[in-house]
Design a protein around this motif. Structure first.
Motif, PDB file in Angstrom:
ATOM      1  N   ILE A  87       0.841  -1.188   0.000  1.00 52.01           N
ATOM      2  CA  ILE A  87       0.000   0.000   0.000  1.00 52.01           C
ATOM      3  C   ILE A  87       0.877   1.240   0.000  1.00 52.01           C
ATOM      4  O   ILE A  87       1.871   1.314   0.701  1.00 52.01           O
ATOM      5  N   GLY A  88       0.505   2.210  -0.798  1.00 49.33           N
ATOM      6  CA  GLY A  88       1.211   3.476  -0.779  1.00 49.33           C
ATOM      7  C   GLY A  88       1.958   3.773  -2.062  1.00 49.33           C
ATOM      8  O   GLY A  88       1.858   3.064  -3.056  1.00 49.33           O
ATOM      9  N   THR A  89       2.719   4.839  -1.985  1.00 48.44           N
ATOM     10  CA  THR A  89       3.442   5.359  -3.139  1.00 48.44           C
ATOM     11  C   THR A  89       4.889   5.615  -2.758  1.00 48.44           C
ATOM     12  O   THR A  89       5.176   6.034  -1.643  1.00 48.44           O
ATOM     13  N   THR A  90       5.786   5.346  -3.696  1.00 48.62           N
ATOM     14  CA  THR A  90       7.196   5.660  -3.489  1.00 48.62           C
ATOM     15  C   THR A  90       7.624   6.723  -4.492  1.00 48.62           C
ATOM     16  O   THR A  90       7.064   6.842  -5.576  1.00 48.62           O
ATOM     17  N   ARG A  91       8.612   7.465  -4.094  1.00 42.25           N
ATOM     18  CA  ARG A  91       9.268   8.414  -4.997  1.00 42.25           C
ATOM     19  C   ARG A  91      10.601   7.774  -5.350  1.00 42.25           C
ATOM     20  O   ARG A  91      11.420   7.500  -4.471  1.00 42.25           O
ATOM     21  N   VAL A  92      10.797   7.515  -6.627  1.00 42.66           N
ATOM     22  CA  VAL A  92      12.045   6.928  -7.095  1.00 42.66           C
ATOM     23  C   VAL A  92      12.806   8.017  -7.846  1.00 42.66           C
ATOM     24  O   VAL A  92      12.276   8.629  -8.765  1.00 42.66           O
ATOM     25  N   ARG A 136       3.743   1.543  -4.652  1.00 41.91           N
ATOM     26  CA  ARG A 136       4.746   0.802  -3.892  1.00 41.91           C
ATOM     27  C   ARG A 136       4.864  -0.652  -4.336  1.00 41.91           C
ATOM     28  O   ARG A 136       5.963  -1.188  -4.414  1.00 41.91           O
ATOM     29  N   LYS A 137       3.752  -1.264  -4.656  1.00 49.44           N
ATOM     30  CA  LYS A 137       3.805  -2.669  -5.051  1.00 49.44           C
ATOM     31  C   LYS A 137       4.470  -2.861  -6.414  1.00 49.44           C
ATOM     32  O   LYS A 137       4.806  -3.982  -6.783  1.00 49.44           O
ATOM     33  N   ARG A 138       4.711  -1.769  -7.158  1.00 50.31           N
ATOM     34  CA  ARG A 138       5.365  -1.869  -8.456  1.00 50.31           C
ATOM     35  C   ARG A 138       6.796  -1.318  -8.441  1.00 50.31           C
ATOM     36  O   ARG A 138       7.439  -1.233  -9.489  1.00 50.31           O
ATOM     37  N   THR A 156      17.517   6.116  -5.734  1.00 51.04           N
ATOM     38  CA  THR A 156      17.063   6.246  -4.349  1.00 51.04           C
ATOM     39  C   THR A 156      15.550   6.096  -4.335  1.00 51.04           C
ATOM     40  O   THR A 156      14.858   6.542  -5.249  1.00 51.04           O
ATOM     41  N   VAL A 157      15.048   5.455  -3.289  1.00 55.13           N
ATOM     42  CA  VAL A 157      13.613   5.217  -3.146  1.00 55.13           C
ATOM     43  C   VAL A 157      13.179   5.743  -1.789  1.00 55.13           C
ATOM     44  O   VAL A 157      13.807   5.446  -0.776  1.00 55.13           O
ATOM     45  N   ILE A 160       6.401   8.033   0.291  1.00 57.39           N
ATOM     46  CA  ILE A 160       5.779   9.339   0.411  1.00 57.39           C
ATOM     47  C   ILE A 160       4.331   9.178   0.841  1.00 57.39           C
ATOM     48  O   ILE A 160       3.741   8.108   0.698  1.00 57.39           O
ATOM     49  N   LYS A 161       3.783  10.228   1.381  1.00 55.51           N
ATOM     50  CA  LYS A 161       2.367  10.257   1.750  1.00 55.51           C
ATOM     51  C   LYS A 161       1.538  10.249   0.480  1.00 55.51           C
ATOM     52  O   LYS A 161       2.054  10.485  -0.608  1.00 55.51           O
ATOM     53  N   PRO A 162       0.234  10.025   0.605  1.00 59.61           N
ATOM     54  CA  PRO A 162      -0.617  10.069  -0.593  1.00 59.61           C
ATOM     55  C   PRO A 162      -0.424  11.370  -1.362  1.00 59.61           C
ATOM     56  O   PRO A 162      -0.235  12.432  -0.757  1.00 59.61           O
ATOM     57  N   ILE A 163      -0.450  11.247  -2.666  1.00 60.53           N
ATOM     58  CA  ILE A 163      -0.242  12.422  -3.500  1.00 60.53           C
ATOM     59  C   ILE A 163      -1.526  12.757  -4.234  1.00 60.53           C
ATOM     60  O   ILE A 163      -2.457  11.959  -4.301  1.00 60.53           O
ATOM     61  N   TYR A 164      -1.556  13.933  -4.806  1.00 57.91           N
ATOM     62  CA  TYR A 164      -2.732  14.428  -5.493  1.00 57.91           C
ATOM     63  C   TYR A 164      -2.337  14.736  -6.924  1.00 57.91           C
ATOM     64  O   TYR A 164      -1.458  15.546  -7.167  1.00 57.91           O
ATOM     65  N   GLY A 165      -2.974  14.059  -7.853  1.00 60.46           N
ATOM     66  CA  GLY A 165      -2.682  14.287  -9.256  1.00 60.46           C
ATOM     67  C   GLY A 165      -1.501  13.465  -9.726  1.00 60.46           C
ATOM     68  O   GLY A 165      -0.940  12.667  -9.003  1.00 60.46           O
TER      69      GLY A 165
END
Length: 172
Positions: A87-92, A136-138, A156-157, A160-165
Motif C-alpha cells: 500500500i502506498g506510493t514511493t518516490r524513485v 509501492r507494489k510496483r 534512491t527510493v 511518500i504520503k498520498p499524493i494528489y494528481g
C-alpha cells in the motif's frame, strides 16, 4: 485437550497481530476507514483471546509462552503481508549521465510509468535527475526496468504520503 488450546491460542494470536500490523499501515497510508474496520475485529479477537489466556493462568503458565510466540510470529507474518499488499506510493529518483537520459526516460515511459527529467550537474559530467512516483507494489518492477536499460544509475527510493494528481497515480 491442552495441545489443541495451545495451537488455537497460537493461531489466533498470529491472526490478531497480523491484523494489527495491517491496520497500522493502512492508517499511516491514509486509509483510516479500512484501518478502523480492521481495528474493530482486531479488538474482538483480542478480548476473546486474552480472556482465554488469562483463565487459570497460574495452573497453566505455558499459555503465556504460546501467546508470546504467537505475538512474535504475527509481527513477522504481518510485515510479510504488508509488503505483499504494498500500500502506498514511493518516490524513485534516478541520476544518470546526460547521454543516457533520453533513452532511459523513453524506456520508462514505454513501460507505462511517468517520469520527470531535470538537468543537473555532477562532479565530472552533466546529469539527468529523473523523478517518478510509483505505486509501492510496483517499485521493484520499476527498478528492474531501469537496471535492464541502464547499468550505471544512482537510484534512491523514498516512501511518500498520498499524493494528489499525476499520471498513473490514484488521486485522493
Amino acid at each position: 485437550m491442552k495441545r489443541v488450546l495451545y495451537v488455537l491460542i497460537l493461531i489466533v494470536k498470529i491472526l490478531e497481530v497480523t491484523l494489527a500490523t495491517t491496520r497500522i499501515v493502512l492508517i499511516t497510508k491514509g486509509e483510516r476507514v479500512k484501518g478502523a474496520i480492521i481495528g474493530f475485529f482486531e479488538v474482538i479477537i483480542w478480548v476473546l483471546l486474552i480472556s482465554t489466556v488469562l483463565k487459570d493462568i497460574t495452573e497453566d503458565p505455558i499459555k503465556i509462552f504460546i501467546y508470546a510466540i504467537g505475538f512474535s510470529v504475527g509481527n513477522y507474518i504481518g510485515s510479510l503481508v504488508e509488503e505483499k499488499i504494498g500500500i502506498g506510493t514511493t518516490r524513485v529518483e534516478l541520476i544518470v549521465k546526460e547521454e543516457h537520459g533520453q533513452a532511459l526516460a523513453s524506456n520508462i515511459r514505454e513501460h507505462g510509468f511517468a517520469v520527470t527529467v531535470i538537468n543537473g550537474e555532477g562532479m565530472n559530467f552533466n546529469r539527468f535527475v529523473m523523478i517518478s512516483h510509483v505505486q509501492r507494489k510496483r517499485t521493484k518492477e520499476f527498478i528492474n526496468i531501469v537496471r535492464a536499460c541502464q547499468e550505471n544509475v544512482v537510484i534512491t527510493v523514498s516512501e511518500i504520503k498520498p499524493i494528489y494528481g499525476g499520471y498513473g497515480i490514484l488521486r485522493k
